[in-house]
Design a protein around this motif. Structure first.
Motif, PDB file in Angstrom:
ATOM      1  N   TRP A 109       1.360  -1.309   0.179  1.00 58.03           N
ATOM      2  CA  TRP A 109      -0.504   0.183  -0.019  1.00 58.03           C
ATOM      3  C   TRP A 109       0.813   1.633   0.114  1.00 58.03           C
ATOM      4  O   TRP A 109       0.504   2.075  -0.814  1.00 58.03           O
ATOM      5  CB  TRP A 109      -0.648   0.077   1.720  1.00 58.03           C
ATOM      6  CG  TRP A 109      -1.928   1.312   0.948  1.00 58.03           C
ATOM      7  CD1 TRP A 109      -1.772   2.347   1.842  1.00 58.03           C
ATOM      8  CD2 TRP A 109      -2.935   1.341   0.517  1.00 58.03           C
ATOM      9  NE1 TRP A 109      -2.927   3.255   1.806  1.00 58.03           N
ATOM     10  CE2 TRP A 109      -3.521   2.696   0.766  1.00 58.03           C
ATOM     11  CE3 TRP A 109      -3.810   0.499  -0.724  1.00 58.03           C
ATOM     12  CZ2 TRP A 109      -4.679   3.099  -0.331  1.00 58.03           C
ATOM     13  CZ3 TRP A 109      -4.340   1.076  -1.686  1.00 58.03           C
ATOM     14  CH2 TRP A 109      -5.577   1.731  -0.735  1.00 58.03           C
ATOM     15  N   ASP A 143      -2.212  -5.567  -0.446  1.00 60.62           N
ATOM     16  CA  ASP A 143      -2.990  -4.704  -0.043  1.00 60.62           C
ATOM     17  C   ASP A 143      -4.055  -4.587  -1.223  1.00 60.62           C
ATOM     18  O   ASP A 143      -4.439  -5.853  -1.542  1.00 60.62           O
ATOM     19  CB  ASP A 143      -2.528  -3.259   0.297  1.00 60.62           C
ATOM     20  CG  ASP A 143      -3.112  -2.678   0.938  1.00 60.62           C
ATOM     21  OD1 ASP A 143      -3.844  -2.257   1.552  1.00 60.62           O
ATOM     22  OD2 ASP A 143      -2.671  -3.011   2.710  1.00 60.62           O
ATOM     23  N   ASP A 144      -4.910  -3.658  -1.003  1.00 66.46           N
ATOM     24  CA  ASP A 144      -6.595  -3.294  -1.474  1.00 66.46           C
ATOM     25  C   ASP A 144      -6.037  -3.347  -3.291  1.00 66.46           C
ATOM     26  O   ASP A 144      -4.421  -3.016  -3.601  1.00 66.46           O
ATOM     27  CB  ASP A 144      -6.870  -1.805  -1.054  1.00 66.46           C
ATOM     28  CG  ASP A 144      -8.441  -2.349  -1.300  1.00 66.46           C
ATOM     29  OD1 ASP A 144      -8.353  -2.844  -1.944  1.00 66.46           O
ATOM     30  OD2 ASP A 144      -8.285  -1.144  -0.434  1.00 66.46           O
ATOM     31  N   TYR A 164      -5.391  -9.152   1.107  1.00 65.90           N
ATOM     32  CA  TYR A 164      -7.114  -8.242   1.660  1.00 65.90           C
ATOM     33  C   TYR A 164      -7.819  -8.569   1.520  1.00 65.90           C
ATOM     34  O   TYR A 164      -8.258  -8.371   0.237  1.00 65.90           O
ATOM     35  CB  TYR A 164      -5.617  -6.714   1.303  1.00 65.90           C
ATOM     36  CG  TYR A 164      -6.456  -5.727   1.123  1.00 65.90           C
ATOM     37  CD1 TYR A 164      -5.981  -4.971   2.457  1.00 65.90           C
ATOM     38  CD2 TYR A 164      -7.417  -4.921   0.972  1.00 65.90           C
ATOM     39  CE1 TYR A 164      -6.757  -3.843   3.157  1.00 65.90           C
ATOM     40  CE2 TYR A 164      -8.531  -4.176   1.466  1.00 65.90           C
ATOM     41  CZ  TYR A 164      -8.405  -3.525   1.861  1.00 65.90           C
ATOM     42  OH  TYR A 164      -9.022  -2.543   2.230  1.00 65.90           O
ATOM     43  N   CYS A 169     -11.416  -0.146   1.048  1.00 67.47           N
ATOM     44  CA  CYS A 169     -11.703   1.622   1.316  1.00 67.47           C
ATOM     45  C   CYS A 169     -10.882   2.094  -0.345  1.00 67.47           C
ATOM     46  O   CYS A 169     -11.459   2.910  -0.324  1.00 67.47           O
ATOM     47  CB  CYS A 169     -10.596   1.595   2.441  1.00 67.47           C
ATOM     48  SG  CYS A 169     -10.624   0.565   4.358  1.00 67.47           S
ATOM     49  N   ALA A 170     -10.689   0.769  -1.283  1.00 64.97           N
ATOM     50  CA  ALA A 170     -10.490   1.997  -2.520  1.00 64.97           C
ATOM     51  C   ALA A 170     -11.394   1.189  -3.565  1.00 64.97           C
ATOM     52  O   ALA A 170     -11.205   1.352  -4.546  1.00 64.97           O
ATOM     53  CB  ALA A 170      -9.044   1.470  -3.313  1.00 64.97           C
ATOM     54  N   ASP A 190      -9.446  -4.697   6.534  1.00 74.28           N
ATOM     55  CA  ASP A 190     -10.472  -3.450   6.869  1.00 74.28           C
ATOM     56  C   ASP A 190     -10.946  -3.188   6.682  1.00 74.28           C
ATOM     57  O   ASP A 190     -12.590  -3.488   6.378  1.00 74.28           O
ATOM     58  CB  ASP A 190      -9.159  -2.697   5.651  1.00 74.28           C
ATOM     59  CG  ASP A 190      -8.869  -1.704   6.264  1.00 74.28           C
ATOM     60  OD1 ASP A 190      -9.494  -0.660   6.835  1.00 74.28           O
ATOM     61  OD2 ASP A 190      -8.398  -1.280   5.138  1.00 74.28           O
ATOM     62  N   CYS A 206     -13.930  -0.158   6.183  1.00 71.21           N
ATOM     63  CA  CYS A 206     -14.298   0.661   5.882  1.00 71.21           C
ATOM     64  C   CYS A 206     -15.775   0.303   6.011  1.00 71.21           C
ATOM     65  O   CYS A 206     -16.684   1.037   6.431  1.00 71.21           O
ATOM     66  CB  CYS A 206     -13.366   0.603   4.295  1.00 71.21           C
ATOM     67  SG  CYS A 206     -12.032   1.941   4.434  1.00 71.21           S
ATOM     68  N   CYS A 228      -7.557  -4.406  10.628  1.00 72.64           N
ATOM     69  CA  CYS A 228      -6.948  -2.710  10.485  1.00 72.64           C
ATOM     70  C   CYS A 228      -8.424  -2.566  10.799  1.00 72.64           C
ATOM     71  O   CYS A 228      -9.794  -2.770  10.023  1.00 72.64           O
ATOM     72  CB  CYS A 228      -7.216  -2.616   9.144  1.00 72.64           C
ATOM     73  SG  CYS A 228      -6.660  -1.090   8.898  1.00 72.64           S
ATOM     74  N   TYR A 264      -8.164   1.004  12.475  1.00 68.80           N
ATOM     75  CA  TYR A 264      -8.335   2.392  12.562  1.00 68.80           C
ATOM     76  C   TYR A 264      -8.412   2.435  14.063  1.00 68.80           C
ATOM     77  O   TYR A 264      -8.186   3.824  15.161  1.00 68.80           O
ATOM     78  CB  TYR A 264      -8.241   3.410  12.082  1.00 68.80           C
ATOM     79  CG  TYR A 264      -9.003   2.517  10.894  1.00 68.80           C
ATOM     80  CD1 TYR A 264      -8.108   2.613   9.720  1.00 68.80           C
ATOM     81  CD2 TYR A 264     -10.463   2.866  10.626  1.00 68.80           C
ATOM     82  CE1 TYR A 264      -8.833   1.661   8.960  1.00 68.80           C
ATOM     83  CE2 TYR A 264     -11.384   2.642   9.573  1.00 68.80           C
ATOM     84  CZ  TYR A 264     -10.253   1.875   8.398  1.00 68.80           C
ATOM     85  OH  TYR A 264     -10.860   1.046   7.280  1.00 68.80           O
ATOM     86  N   ARG A 316      -4.083  -2.920  13.988  1.00 64.82           N
ATOM     87  CA  ARG A 316      -4.264  -1.512  13.491  1.00 64.82           C
ATOM     88  C   ARG A 316      -4.862  -0.766  14.929  1.00 64.82           C
ATOM     89  O   ARG A 316      -5.720  -0.429  15.870  1.00 64.82           O
ATOM     90  CB  ARG A 316      -5.042  -1.128  12.488  1.00 64.82           C
ATOM     91  CG  ARG A 316      -3.787  -0.891  11.164  1.00 64.82           C
ATOM     92  CD  ARG A 316      -2.750   0.094  11.020  1.00 64.82           C
ATOM     93  NE  ARG A 316      -3.085   0.921  10.829  1.00 64.82           N
ATOM     94  CZ  ARG A 316      -3.632   1.427   9.502  1.00 64.82           C
ATOM     95  NH1 ARG A 316      -3.558   0.317   8.335  1.00 64.82           N
ATOM     96  NH2 ARG A 316      -4.434   2.533   9.172  1.00 64.82           N
ATOM     97  N   ASP A 358      -3.798   6.139   9.143  1.00 62.84           N
ATOM     98  CA  ASP A 358      -3.279   5.820   7.915  1.00 62.84           C
ATOM     99  C   ASP A 358      -2.010   6.518   8.434  1.00 62.84           C
ATOM    100  O   ASP A 358      -1.914   7.911   9.123  1.00 62.84           O
ATOM    101  CB  ASP A 358      -3.588   5.730   6.664  1.00 62.84           C
ATOM    102  CG  ASP A 358      -4.412   4.844   6.597  1.00 62.84           C
ATOM    103  OD1 ASP A 358      -4.647   4.190   7.327  1.00 62.84           O
ATOM    104  OD2 ASP A 358      -4.661   4.485   5.042  1.00 62.84           O
ATOM    105  N   MET A 412       2.028   0.249   8.994  1.00 62.17           N
ATOM    106  CA  MET A 412       3.468   0.253   8.028  1.00 62.17           C
ATOM    107  C   MET A 412       4.242   1.188   8.360  1.00 62.17           C
ATOM    108  O   MET A 412       3.925   2.208   8.031  1.00 62.17           O
ATOM    109  CB  MET A 412       3.009   0.174   6.849  1.00 62.17           C
ATOM    110  CG  MET A 412       1.542  -1.445   6.306  1.00 62.17           C
ATOM    111  SD  MET A 412       0.986  -1.505   5.331  1.00 62.17           S
ATOM    112  CE  MET A 412       0.119  -0.595   5.110  1.00 62.17           C
TER     113      MET A 412
HETATM  114  C1  GAL Z   1      -7.091   2.091   4.585  1.00 58.73           C
HETATM  115  C2  GAL Z   1      -5.829   1.241   5.410  1.00 58.73           C
HETATM  116  C3  GAL Z   1      -4.645   1.639   4.411  1.00 58.73           C
HETATM  117  C4  GAL Z   1      -5.188   0.464   3.028  1.00 58.73           C
HETATM  118  C5  GAL Z   1      -6.263   1.275   2.670  1.00 58.73           C
HETATM  119  C6  GAL Z   1      -6.390   0.213   1.435  1.00 58.73           C
HETATM  120  O1  GAL Z   1      -8.182   1.422   5.515  1.00 58.73           O
HETATM  121  O2  GAL Z   1      -6.189   1.663   7.043  1.00 58.73           O
HETATM  122  O3  GAL Z   1      -4.025   0.994   5.040  1.00 58.73           O
HETATM  123  O4  GAL Z   1      -4.874  -0.515   3.749  1.00 58.73           O
HETATM  124  O5  GAL Z   1      -7.003   1.899   3.063  1.00 58.73           O
HETATM  125  O6  GAL Z   1      -7.974   0.716  -0.229  1.00 58.73           O
END
Ligand code: GAL
Length: 467
Positions: free
Chosen positions: A108, A143-144, A187, A195-196, A223, A225, A262, A264, A282, A286, A318
């Motif tokens: 990420w 990751d994502d 992930y 999250c993305a 994660d 989100c 994850c 936060y 976590r 971030d 990270m």
């Molecule tokens: C955030 C996360 C990041 C990363 C990202 C991916 O929520 O804290 O570490 O994984 O999403 O979209």
């Protein structure tokens, strides 16, 4: 920029590095490779190996399973043309895995959505070839952004998760990572979307866990989100629920998958992350590569130490050393060299999962030196599994202490201010003091040790009783 490389380059003699203990569930495949420095070729052996396990003498990789619960102490050895070295090691068969903090890389902080299979393969190859794997670095985490983007359902007719064009074959990718002696991470999110904005696991948790196992993944970052849309209220039960659901799904597969929560740090996750079966969680939002972000996160971990231990770690996010940038264009970390010493020193003392966040194919000598100091890594990987706590704070000067298995203590001396300062650690009576970064004994000291620390910098000592 001026900087001091503190880490000594490894010598030609063989030396075993990395964790001294490895946890595995009964009957699950043992995926562990011995790491060692020294002139190649090295050969490996293990004395006292329990039936069920074999060791590949050239690659140093264990394979097999152990079905009986218990502790299996063995002696590892490695040899090359210059000599031989040995180290005690232990397999622990039981319910716990991740007995020391994960050591790896995650895509990420460098690539974010610009990630693809070739970049993951390149990172794995670099982990093996740069020599980092020789110091115990072992996991490559995607990751994502490997899934299909919403609003496409992102699943086939049977509900199996689909990958996007940039990840044509997740199984082959995991096999490639394993072929290098490394472990593979994946992930997902408990909500309908990641999250993305890619497909998440909501409603498909069992199917996804089974898929990850079938593909051969060893680590899951999960994660929060879009689960916000699902959570009915802000009760503790609602925060725990999605993590319990995925835990139950992971418990059904016959593979050990390190479970990284994850969300936060919401609802004081450190209080219950271990209880819902997380191996790490976590504790913060971030991180970015600024002093403010890194130091605020790192120095705010005090008080959470009682929730950390073998198999369950606080994760302050990270690392931001090397070339980072969240894709597509990268830049050298904006942390100064002294700030980077603070970052790695603090994360090691915190027994944090150490996840490299930079482009592994563009490691410079300074970044390699930060990541290959075996004495620093040994502090992070200490089998006792204690997380450091703050011993004193005097204005900008802070002293943090981590107890170690051999009854010595690792002490970090930090200067959070912008001018040079002397930082003092107090202890009782006569103790031996070693400079951990520079791997030098400083001698005996009575009742304390004091040293100059650069602005935003850190020194790390190990304090033990005289022989
Ligand atoms: C955030 C996360 C990041 C990363 C990202 C991916 O929520 O804290 O570490 O994984 O999403 O979209």
């Amino acid at each position: 920029m001026e900087f001091e490389i503190r880490t000594l380059k490894p010598g030609p003699e063989p030396k075993i590095t990395g964790p001294k203990v490895f946890g595995v569930r009964p009957g699950h495949p043992v995926l562990f490779a011995v790491s060692a420095t020294g002139e190649k070729p090295l050969s490996f052996a293990a004395e006292g190996l329990p039936p069920g396990l074999t060791l590949d003498a050239q690659a140093g990789r264990f394979s097999g399973t152990l079905s009986e619960r218990g502790e299996y102490p063995i002696t590892l050895s490695t040899k090359n043309a210059c000599g031989e070295s040995k180290r005690s090691f232990k397999f622990v068969v039981g319910d716990r895995i991740a007995l020391t903090p994960p050591l790896g890389w995650n895509s990420w902080n460098c690539f974010a959505e610009d990630v693809d299979e070739a970049k993951i393969r390149a990172a794995a190859t670099a982990m093996a070839e740069s020599g980092l794997a020789d110091h115990g670095w072992s996991t490559i985490n995607i990751d994502d952004c490997w899934q299909v983007r919403h609003p496409d359902p992102g699943r086939d007719a049977e509900g199996n998760i689909l990958t996007n064009d940039k990840f044509p074959d997740m199984k082959a990718l995991a096999e490639f990572i394993h072929s290098l002696g490394l472990k593979a991470g994946i992930y997902s999110s408990p909500g309908p979307l990641t999250c993305a904005g890619f497909a998440g696991s909501y409603g498909y948790e069992e199917r996804d866990a089974a898929r990850y196992a079938e593909w051969g993944y060893d680590y899951l970052k999960y994660d929060w989100c879009s689960y916000t849309e699902i959570a009915k209220d802000k009760s503790l039960a609602e925060y725990k629920k999605p993590y319990e659901v995925m835990r139950a799904a992971l418990d059904k597969v016959d593979r050990d998958i390190v479970y990284s929560l994850c969300q936060y740090g919401r609802a004081d996750v450190w209080e219950w992350g271990g209880g819902v079966g997380g191996n790490c969680w976590r504790t913060t939002g971030d991180i970015v590569d600024t002093w403010e972000s890194m130091s605020t996160i790192g120095f705010s971990q005090n008080g959470k130490e009682r929730h950390a231990g073998p198999g369950h770690w606080n994760d302050p996010d990270m690392m931001v050393v090397g070339q980072v940038g969240w894709g597509p264009s990268l830049h050298p970390t904006r942390l100064t060299p002294d700030e980077q010493y603070t970052h790695i020193t603090l994360w090691s003392l915190l027994a944090a999962p150490l996840l490299i966040g930079c482009d592994m194919t563009r490691l410079d000598d300074f970044t390699v030196s930060l990541l290959t100091n075996d004495e620093v890594l040994d502090i992070n990987q200490d089998p006792l599994g204690r997380q450091a706590r703050r011993m004193s704070a005097d204005g900008d000067m802070e002293v943090w202490m981590k107890e170690l298995e051999d009854r010595s203590q690792a002490i970090g001396l930090f200067n959070r201010g912008s001018s040079p300062a002397e930082v003092a650690a107090e202890f009782k009576g006569r103790r031996m003091v070693r400079d951990v970064w520079r791997q030098q004994n400083l001698g005996p000291f009575d009742d304390g040790y004091k040293t100059a620390v650069a602005p935003h910098g850190a020194e790390l000592i190990r304090v033990s009783n005289p022989e």
